[in-house]
Write a protein that holds these residues in place. Sequence first.
Motif, PDB file in Angstrom:
ATOM      1  N   UNK A  37      78.673  60.544  -3.777  1.00 22.83           N
ATOM      2  CA  UNK A  37      77.866  61.015  -2.644  1.00 22.83           C
ATOM      3  C   UNK A  37      76.381  60.840  -2.931  1.00 22.83           C
ATOM      4  N   UNK A  38      75.961  61.204  -4.154  1.00 23.90           N
ATOM      5  CA  UNK A  38      74.545  61.108  -4.515  1.00 23.90           C
ATOM      6  C   UNK A  38      74.086  59.655  -4.536  1.00 23.90           C
ATOM      7  N   UNK A  39      74.954  58.746  -4.981  1.00 22.26           N
ATOM      8  CA  UNK A  39      74.620  57.315  -4.961  1.00 22.26           C
ATOM      9  C   UNK A  39      74.241  56.873  -3.559  1.00 22.26           C
ATOM     10  N   UNK A  40      75.077  57.222  -2.593  1.00 25.30           N
ATOM     11  CA  UNK A  40      74.828  56.824  -1.211  1.00 25.30           C
ATOM     12  C   UNK A  40      73.544  57.455  -0.681  1.00 25.30           C
ATOM     13  N   UNK A  97      66.330  57.892 -14.430  1.00 25.50           N
ATOM     14  CA  UNK A  97      66.818  57.681 -15.790  1.00 25.50           C
ATOM     15  C   UNK A  97      68.284  58.098 -15.822  1.00 25.50           C
ATOM     16  N   UNK A  98      69.161  57.207 -16.251  1.00 26.25           N
ATOM     17  CA  UNK A  98      70.589  57.538 -16.300  1.00 26.25           C
ATOM     18  C   UNK A  98      71.309  56.625 -17.276  1.00 26.25           C
ATOM     19  N   UNK A  99      72.317  57.199 -17.958  1.00 25.96           N
ATOM     20  CA  UNK A  99      73.180  56.394 -18.819  1.00 25.96           C
ATOM     21  C   UNK A  99      74.362  55.825 -18.034  1.00 25.96           C
ATOM     22  N   UNK A 100      74.490  56.226 -16.776  1.00 20.03           N
ATOM     23  CA  UNK A 100      75.567  55.739 -15.919  1.00 20.03           C
ATOM     24  C   UNK A 100      75.135  54.411 -15.308  1.00 20.03           C
ATOM     25  N   UNK A 101      75.650  53.326 -15.861  1.00 17.95           N
ATOM     26  CA  UNK A 101      75.208  52.001 -15.431  1.00 17.95           C
ATOM     27  C   UNK A 101      75.606  51.685 -13.999  1.00 17.95           C
ATOM     28  N   UNK A 102      76.788  52.142 -13.589  1.00 22.44           N
ATOM     29  CA  UNK A 102      77.228  51.911 -12.211  1.00 22.44           C
ATOM     30  C   UNK A 102      76.309  52.657 -11.247  1.00 22.44           C
ATOM     31  N   UNK A 103      75.954  53.875 -11.598  1.00 20.54           N
ATOM     32  CA  UNK A 103      75.044  54.687 -10.796  1.00 20.54           C
ATOM     33  C   UNK A 103      73.703  53.978 -10.634  1.00 20.54           C
ATOM     34  N   UNK A 104      73.158  53.487 -11.739  1.00 20.96           N
ATOM     35  CA  UNK A 104      71.904  52.732 -11.694  1.00 20.96           C
ATOM     36  C   UNK A 104      72.026  51.499 -10.814  1.00 20.96           C
ATOM     37  N   UNK A 105      73.112  50.781 -10.990  1.00 22.49           N
ATOM     38  CA  UNK A 105      73.291  49.513 -10.295  1.00 22.49           C
ATOM     39  C   UNK A 105      73.429  49.706  -8.790  1.00 22.49           C
ATOM     40  N   UNK A 106      74.022  50.823  -8.396  1.00 21.35           N
ATOM     41  CA  UNK A 106      74.235  51.088  -6.983  1.00 21.35           C
ATOM     42  C   UNK A 106      72.937  51.450  -6.267  1.00 21.35           C
ATOM     43  N   UNK A 107      72.038  52.110  -6.974  1.00 23.18           N
ATOM     44  CA  UNK A 107      70.835  52.653  -6.344  1.00 23.18           C
ATOM     45  C   UNK A 107      69.612  51.758  -6.503  1.00 23.18           C
ATOM     46  N   UNK A 108      69.397  51.243  -7.705  1.00 18.81           N
ATOM     47  CA  UNK A 108      68.114  50.615  -8.016  1.00 18.81           C
ATOM     48  C   UNK A 108      68.032  49.160  -7.585  1.00 18.81           C
TER      49      UNK A 108
END
Length: 280
Positions: free
Chosen positions: A193-196, A208-219
């Motif tokens: 939800x937060x990604x979207x 800043x995040x160690x979650x690569x998928x999270x980074x990739x989805x947002x940035x």
Amino acid sequence: MQFNGIPLFDGITFTVGDQDKIGLVGKNGAGKSTLLNVLYGDIKPESGVITTSKQHTIGFLKQQLHADYTGTVKEECRSAFDAVLNIEDELESLLITIIEYSDYDNPEYSELCERMSDLYAQLEILGGNTIEASIEKILLGLGFTHESMQKQAKELSGGWQMRLELAKLLLRKPHTLLLDEPTNHLDIDSIRWLETYLAQYDGAVILVSHDRVFLDTITKRTIEIRNAGIEDYPCSYSKYVIERLEREEHRKKAYMAQQKEIAKTQECIDRFRSKANLAS
């Protein structure tokens, strides 16, 4: 800026656009959290300046929680709407005063009515009529239930209090969001939800995040802190990883070419060492 005598940043410069979604990356200890604190203003740089407009607002979700709660989860979220609450308080006071008036021809009565009209207009612009809906939307997205919204915030565990702080931050809608490991206390559904939400956020996000998928989805942009400097990549995290390897390969080839040229020059110097004019 130095830490224990070791420079963290030296002469770094970058700008953040109004809609930039930036992933801040680097090795552990490179200074990612420190840079966020500098951008927020909690740490003053030894030199240089950070320039923003007076109207620009910055919100910062830190890894460490420092909160003193006095109300329920929902009541704490309402504190994110201080401007709206102040208008509502003034409207309530005005209404009491107007009701007590009997002389409708008094100019002061007209002024009070005009002020009330202005306040209602401000309230509509600030979304005062949608506060409750906004609070529930954010809290539900971050995993709260309608039942848990009524709990005393101070009774929540540390992880759920971090979710509450994130909810309050999102409700304030600052022009720039600084997020330091925001997924640490979230479950999979809340992370998705937060990604979207952040990908569509109407403002800048530095993450800043160690979650690569999270980074990739947002940035859409990646800034790497490296050797007390920064390298700016106009791409998401996964593309940054590839481009970084390409830059490394380019540097390696340039270094090898340089070393070859140095060796060739040294050989020439050694060959003509006995002839000063040629050696020079």
